[in-house]
Design a protein around this motif. Structure first.
Motif, mmCIF file in Angstrom:
data_model
loop_
_atom_site.group_PDB
_atom_site.id
_atom_site.type_symbol
_atom_site.label_atom_id
_atom_site.label_comp_id
_atom_site.label_asym_id
_atom_site.label_seq_id
_atom_site.Cartn_x
_atom_site.Cartn_y
_atom_site.Cartn_z
ATOM 1 N N ALA A 22 60.603 30.992 58.284
ATOM 2 C CA ALA A 22 59.605 29.796 57.350
ATOM 3 C C ALA A 22 59.318 30.676 56.228
ATOM 4 O O ALA A 22 59.214 29.928 55.011
ATOM 5 N N CYS A 23 59.253 31.978 55.686
ATOM 6 C CA CYS A 23 59.030 32.460 54.806
ATOM 7 C C CYS A 23 60.581 33.058 54.369
ATOM 8 O O CYS A 23 60.553 33.951 53.245
ATOM 9 N N ALA A 24 61.509 32.377 55.253
ATOM 10 C CA ALA A 24 62.973 32.635 54.411
ATOM 11 C C ALA A 24 63.164 32.294 53.029
ATOM 12 O O ALA A 24 62.799 30.899 52.931
ATOM 13 N N PRO A 25 63.982 32.907 52.225
ATOM 14 C CA PRO A 25 63.668 32.430 50.768
ATOM 15 C C PRO A 25 64.715 30.915 50.180
ATOM 16 O O PRO A 25 65.615 30.794 51.491
ATOM 17 N N ILE A 26 64.489 30.074 49.600
ATOM 18 C CA ILE A 26 65.259 29.173 49.368
ATOM 19 C C ILE A 26 65.516 29.168 47.835
ATOM 20 O O ILE A 26 64.558 29.462 47.387
ATOM 21 N N VAL A 27 67.355 28.973 47.895
ATOM 22 C CA VAL A 27 67.756 29.490 46.352
ATOM 23 C C VAL A 27 68.699 28.462 45.808
ATOM 24 O O VAL A 27 68.855 27.597 46.927
ATOM 25 N N ARG A 28 68.289 28.012 45.393
ATOM 26 C CA ARG A 28 68.612 26.960 43.806
ATOM 27 C C ARG A 28 69.305 27.250 43.290
ATOM 28 O O ARG A 28 69.012 28.048 41.805
ATOM 29 N N ASN A 29 70.271 26.949 42.296
ATOM 30 C CA ASN A 29 71.068 27.186 41.461
ATOM 31 C C ASN A 29 71.062 25.976 40.579
ATOM 32 O O ASN A 29 71.418 24.988 41.061
ATOM 33 N N HIS A 30 71.085 25.962 39.269
ATOM 34 C CA HIS A 30 71.712 24.880 38.022
ATOM 35 C C HIS A 30 72.079 25.613 37.224
ATOM 36 O O HIS A 30 72.207 26.614 36.695
ATOM 37 N N GLY A 31 72.711 24.600 36.671
ATOM 38 C CA GLY A 31 73.813 24.432 35.536
ATOM 39 C C GLY A 31 75.644 25.924 35.929
ATOM 40 O O GLY A 31 74.844 25.830 37.434
ATOM 41 N N PHE A 32 75.780 26.123 34.691
ATOM 42 C CA PHE A 32 77.450 27.215 34.742
ATOM 43 C C PHE A 32 77.095 27.825 34.051
ATOM 44 O O PHE A 32 76.824 27.277 32.433
ATOM 45 N N ALA A 33 77.640 29.124 34.158
ATOM 46 C CA ALA A 33 77.904 29.724 32.907
ATOM 47 C C ALA A 33 79.437 30.239 33.780
ATOM 48 O O ALA A 33 79.189 30.795 34.109
ATOM 49 N N PRO A 34 80.602 30.932 32.710
ATOM 50 C CA PRO A 34 81.231 31.136 33.183
ATOM 51 C C PRO A 34 81.268 32.776 32.846
ATOM 52 O O PRO A 34 80.272 33.379 32.810
#
Length: 152
Positions: A22-34
């Motif tokens: 339950a303590c494991a991080p949830i990583v979210r990525n948004h957008g795009f950079a070349p």
């Protein structure tokens, strides 16, 4: 009794495994950079909006398009348990164009301790639009002589 101890140990191990997962991080990525490799294919002073779009694509919904510049923005957010999400990384790539639509400047910025830091910058020689007025003014200190201010 031995069977009860096994069940208790198994139950404690299961609870411990659930608690740590339950303590494991949830990583979210948004957008795009070349990437830098993609940007190396873009030549300052040669490429145009069309060739940049063919090479790295147009700015996404997360990006911003202006008449004189395109901005690509990518960020990573990490959530741990019940805590609020925290931004762990942000990349901003700014591609500036001149009036003719030719690439004039390519810059990459990152987020370091809440400050925007230039990570990479490729500029054509005659660009002064990206420099603030104060920087231009302070850059000229010592470049003047008194006879330039006297009318003859």
């Amino acid at each position: 009794m031995q069977k009860t101890q096994r069940i208790t140990k198994f139950g404690l191990a299961a609870i411990l495994a659930l608690a740590t997962s339950a303590c494991a991080p949830i990583v979210r990525n948004h957008g795009f950079a070349p990437s830098d490799a993609e940007l190396e294919e873009v030549i300052v002073g040669v490429d145009t909006r069309e060739t940049v779009e063919d090479t790295v694509g147009p700015p996404s919904v997360s990006g911003v398009m202006r008449a004189d510049a395109w901005y690509y923005v990518a960020s990573s957010w990490e959530t741990r348990g019940a805590f609020a999400p925290k931004e762990t990384d942000r990349q901003v790539v700014a591609v500036s164009f001149d009036e003719a639509g030719t690439v004039q400047n390519i810059e990459r910025y990152g987020l370091e301790d809440g400050r925007v830091v230039a990570l990479n910058r490729r500029v054509s020689d005659d660009n002064i639009k990206g420099i603030s007025f104060i920087r231009q003014l302070l850059g000229n200190i010592g470049n003047f002589t008194a006879d330039q201010f006297v009318d003859n």
